[in-house]
Write an enzyme that holds these catalytic residues in place. Sequence first.
Site, PDB file in Angstrom:
ATOM      1  N   SER A   1     -55.104 172.349 -24.622  1.00 14.44           N
ATOM      2  CA  SER A   1     -55.429 172.884 -23.073  1.00 14.44           C
ATOM      3  C   SER A   1     -56.673 173.280 -22.611  1.00 14.44           C
ATOM      4  CB  SER A   1     -53.659 173.290 -22.649  1.00 14.44           C
ATOM      5  OG  SER A   1     -54.060 173.381 -21.368  1.00 14.44           O
TER       6      SER A   1
ATOM      7  N   HIS B   1     -56.971 168.163 -24.051  1.00 16.97           N
ATOM      8  CA  HIS B   1     -55.653 167.765 -22.597  1.00 16.97           C
ATOM      9  C   HIS B   1     -56.518 168.836 -21.463  1.00 16.97           C
ATOM     10  CE1 HIS B   1     -51.426 167.863 -21.194  1.00 16.97           C
ATOM     11  NE2 HIS B   1     -51.963 169.052 -20.363  1.00 16.97           N
TER      12      HIS B   1
ATOM     13  N   ASP C   1     -56.415 170.142 -17.547  1.00 16.39           N
ATOM     14  CA  ASP C   1     -54.843 170.418 -16.485  1.00 16.39           C
ATOM     15  C   ASP C   1     -55.653 170.421 -15.185  1.00 16.39           C
ATOM     16  OD1 ASP C   1     -52.456 170.521 -18.396  1.00 16.39           O
ATOM     17  OD2 ASP C   1     -53.700 172.347 -19.094  1.00 16.39           O
TER      18      ASP C   1
ATOM     19  N   MET D   1     -55.042 170.508 -11.644  1.00 17.68           N
ATOM     20  CA  MET D   1     -54.007 171.100 -10.327  1.00 17.68           C
ATOM     21  C   MET D   1     -54.857 171.243  -9.463  1.00 17.68           C
ATOM     22  SD  MET D   1     -52.960 174.326 -12.753  1.00 17.68           S
ATOM     23  CE  MET D   1     -52.095 174.129 -14.172  1.00 17.68           C
TER      24      MET D   1
ATOM     25  N   HIS E   1     -54.047 165.272 -17.419  1.00 20.71           N
ATOM     26  CA  HIS E   1     -52.167 165.441 -16.767  1.00 20.71           C
ATOM     27  C   HIS E   1     -53.185 166.086 -15.108  1.00 20.71           C
ATOM     28  CE1 HIS E   1     -48.875 168.773 -17.018  1.00 20.71           C
ATOM     29  NE2 HIS E   1     -48.916 168.234 -16.099  1.00 20.71           N
TER      30      HIS E   1
ATOM     31  N   MET F   1     -51.906 167.845 -11.734  1.00 27.61           N
ATOM     32  CA  MET F   1     -50.319 168.323 -11.567  1.00 27.61           C
ATOM     33  C   MET F   1     -51.456 168.026  -9.107  1.00 27.61           C
ATOM     34  SD  MET F   1     -49.979 171.218 -14.666  1.00 27.61           S
ATOM     35  CE  MET F   1     -51.571 170.385 -14.973  1.00 27.61           C
TER      36      MET F   1
ATOM     37  N   MET G   1     -42.043 168.791 -19.878  1.00 29.16           N
ATOM     38  CA  MET G   1     -42.929 170.392 -20.200  1.00 29.16           C
ATOM     39  C   MET G   1     -41.748 171.216 -20.179  1.00 29.16           C
ATOM     40  SD  MET G   1     -45.769 169.997 -18.242  1.00 29.16           S
ATOM     41  CE  MET G   1     -46.219 172.249 -17.991  1.00 29.16           C
TER      42      MET G   1
ATOM     43  N   GLY H   1     -47.937 174.487 -13.604  1.00 33.13           N
ATOM     44  CA  GLY H   1     -49.152 175.215 -13.040  1.00 33.13           C
ATOM     45  C   GLY H   1     -49.750 176.495 -13.415  1.00 33.13           C
ATOM     46  N   PHE H   2     -49.076 177.360 -14.647  1.00 31.95           N
ATOM     47  CA  PHE H   2     -50.802 177.919 -15.328  1.00 31.95           C
ATOM     48  C   PHE H   2     -49.796 178.384 -16.837  1.00 31.95           C
ATOM     49  CE2 PHE H   2     -48.735 179.582 -10.920  1.00 31.95           C
ATOM     50  CZ  PHE H   2     -49.988 179.726 -10.530  1.00 31.95           C
ATOM     51  N   GLY H   3     -50.922 178.318 -17.184  1.00 35.34           N
ATOM     52  CA  GLY H   3     -50.685 179.041 -19.033  1.00 35.34           C
ATOM     53  C   GLY H   3     -50.286 180.362 -19.193  1.00 35.34           C
ATOM     54  N   GLY H   4     -49.867 180.751 -20.679  1.00 35.34           N
ATOM     55  CA  GLY H   4     -49.193 182.068 -20.572  1.00 35.34           C
ATOM     56  C   GLY H   4     -47.873 182.210 -20.419  1.00 35.34           C
TER      57      GLY H   4
ATOM     58  N   ASP I   1     -45.411 169.878 -23.402  1.00 37.53           N
ATOM     59  CA  ASP I   1     -46.113 171.001 -22.618  1.00 37.53           C
ATOM     60  C   ASP I   1     -45.888 172.108 -21.837  1.00 37.53           C
ATOM     61  OD1 ASP I   1     -48.502 172.051 -21.346  1.00 37.53           O
ATOM     62  OD2 ASP I   1     -49.141 170.026 -20.414  1.00 37.53           O
ATOM     63  N   GLY I   2     -46.089 173.330 -22.661  1.00 36.45           N
ATOM     64  CA  GLY I   2     -45.934 174.419 -21.972  1.00 36.45           C
ATOM     65  C   GLY I   2     -45.494 175.556 -22.987  1.00 36.45           C
ATOM     66  N   GLY I   3     -46.018 176.896 -23.797  1.00 37.42           N
ATOM     67  CA  GLY I   3     -44.991 177.989 -24.580  1.00 37.42           C
ATOM     68  C   GLY I   3     -45.264 177.310 -25.756  1.00 37.42           C
TER      69      GLY I   3
ATOM     70  N   GLY J   1     -52.031 175.843 -24.987  1.00 34.82           N
ATOM     71  CA  GLY J   1     -52.888 176.361 -24.853  1.00 34.82           C
ATOM     72  C   GLY J   1     -53.386 178.085 -25.290  1.00 34.82           C
ATOM     73  N   SER J   2     -52.571 178.801 -24.887  1.00 34.62           N
ATOM     74  CA  SER J   2     -52.661 180.510 -24.643  1.00 34.62           C
ATOM     75  C   SER J   2     -52.828 179.857 -27.149  1.00 34.62           C
ATOM     76  CB  SER J   2     -51.751 181.206 -24.458  1.00 34.62           C
ATOM     77  OG  SER J   2     -50.649 180.366 -24.060  1.00 34.62           O
TER      78      SER J   2
HETATM   79  C1  DX5 Z   1     -48.943 174.275 -17.377  1.00 39.08           C
HETATM   80  C2  DX5 Z   1     -50.175 173.832 -17.812  1.00 39.08           C
HETATM   81  C3  DX5 Z   1     -50.071 173.402 -19.666  1.00 39.08           C
HETATM   82  C4  DX5 Z   1     -50.927 174.734 -20.040  1.00 39.08           C
HETATM   83  C5  DX5 Z   1     -50.250 175.282 -21.466  1.00 39.08           C
HETATM   84  O1  DX5 Z   1     -48.715 173.740 -15.975  1.00 39.08           O
HETATM   85  O2  DX5 Z   1     -50.058 171.897 -18.490  1.00 39.08           O
HETATM   86  O3  DX5 Z   1     -51.253 172.751 -20.521  1.00 39.08           O
HETATM   87  O4  DX5 Z   1     -51.977 175.037 -19.546  1.00 39.08           O
HETATM   88  O5  DX5 Z   1     -50.749 177.084 -21.989  1.00 39.08           O
HETATM   89  P1  DX5 Z   1     -49.805 177.814 -23.139  1.00 39.08           P
HETATM   90  O6  DX5 Z   1     -49.971 177.031 -23.959  1.00 39.08           O
HETATM   91  O7  DX5 Z   1     -50.486 178.889 -22.694  1.00 39.08           O
HETATM   92  O8  DX5 Z   1     -48.754 177.498 -22.630  1.00 39.08           O
HETATM   93 ZN    ZN Z   2     -51.070 170.234 -19.376  1.00 37.80          ZN
END
Ligand code: DX5
Ligand code: ZN
Length: 230
Positions: free
Chosen positions: A18, A43, A45, A47, A76, A78, A147, A152-155, A182-184, A204-205
């Site tokens: 991501s 991927h 993101d 926003m 993606h 958002m 999701m 909205g945010f990574g990590g 997607d997410g965590g 992502g992270s």
């Molecule tokens: C969240 C994004 C994700 C996110 C994934 O809104 O759509 O793609 O950045 O990041 P991690 O893997 O750190 O949750």
């Molecule tokens: Zn995403």
Amino acid sequence: MTPRSSNWCDGTPVILPSFLLCDFGNLEREVRALEAAGVRGLHLDVMDGQFVPNLTYGMPIVKGLRRLTDLPIDVHLMISSPAQYIDAFIDSGADWITFHREAVDDPRPILEQIRSRGVGAGIAINPQTPVEEIEPCLSLCDMVLVMSVQAGFGGQSFDDVALEKLERLVTLASDETLLEVDGGVNASTIQRCSQAGATLFVVGSAIFGQPDYAAAIDQLSRLAAESETV
Ligand code: DX5
Ligand code: ZN
């Protein structure tokens, strides 16, 4: 299936980095490192600061990455008014476009709009949105993005509610519909996602926070593949 992503449906896990926590000052270096690590897609993101409080990037970054690589690009969205921007993202080089169910009244015409351009059409649902909300449009989806954090945010930490939804979607959606999470997603959560039926894993992270992308991606792919046979 879009031509560039024709190998996404071979049943093997696809890890999609991501572009949110990457180094935007060195995008080409990031892409080369990911290509060398063997990723099968990117991927992105997008926003808008309205649908989600965070603001990232739009078409120019998609276009720039398209010039750098032949890897499939999974966008993606958002954003609040996805229909307005679909053509522009496709013209910029997207192979897949996913927008949020929560952002629109009727997703069907938008899914048709995406498909009519020969691009993969996806719908995303946030953790609090039930699968029932997308049931009527599943036949128009090439992908469903579940999701496992609030968009909205990574990590953020993985929310288990995604697992039940994936399991339900395996029974509700056609075999051709790809399931993405997607997410965590990381080494501690990816196996449960795979067991629940996801084959596309947005990370992502757990990639960009690691010193060695190839080692991180190998480990994630191995864990996801192992759990398929459990
Ligand atoms: C969240 C994004 C994700 C996110 C994934 O809104 O759509 O793609 O950045 O990041 P991690 O893997 O750190 O949750
Ligand atoms: Zn995403």
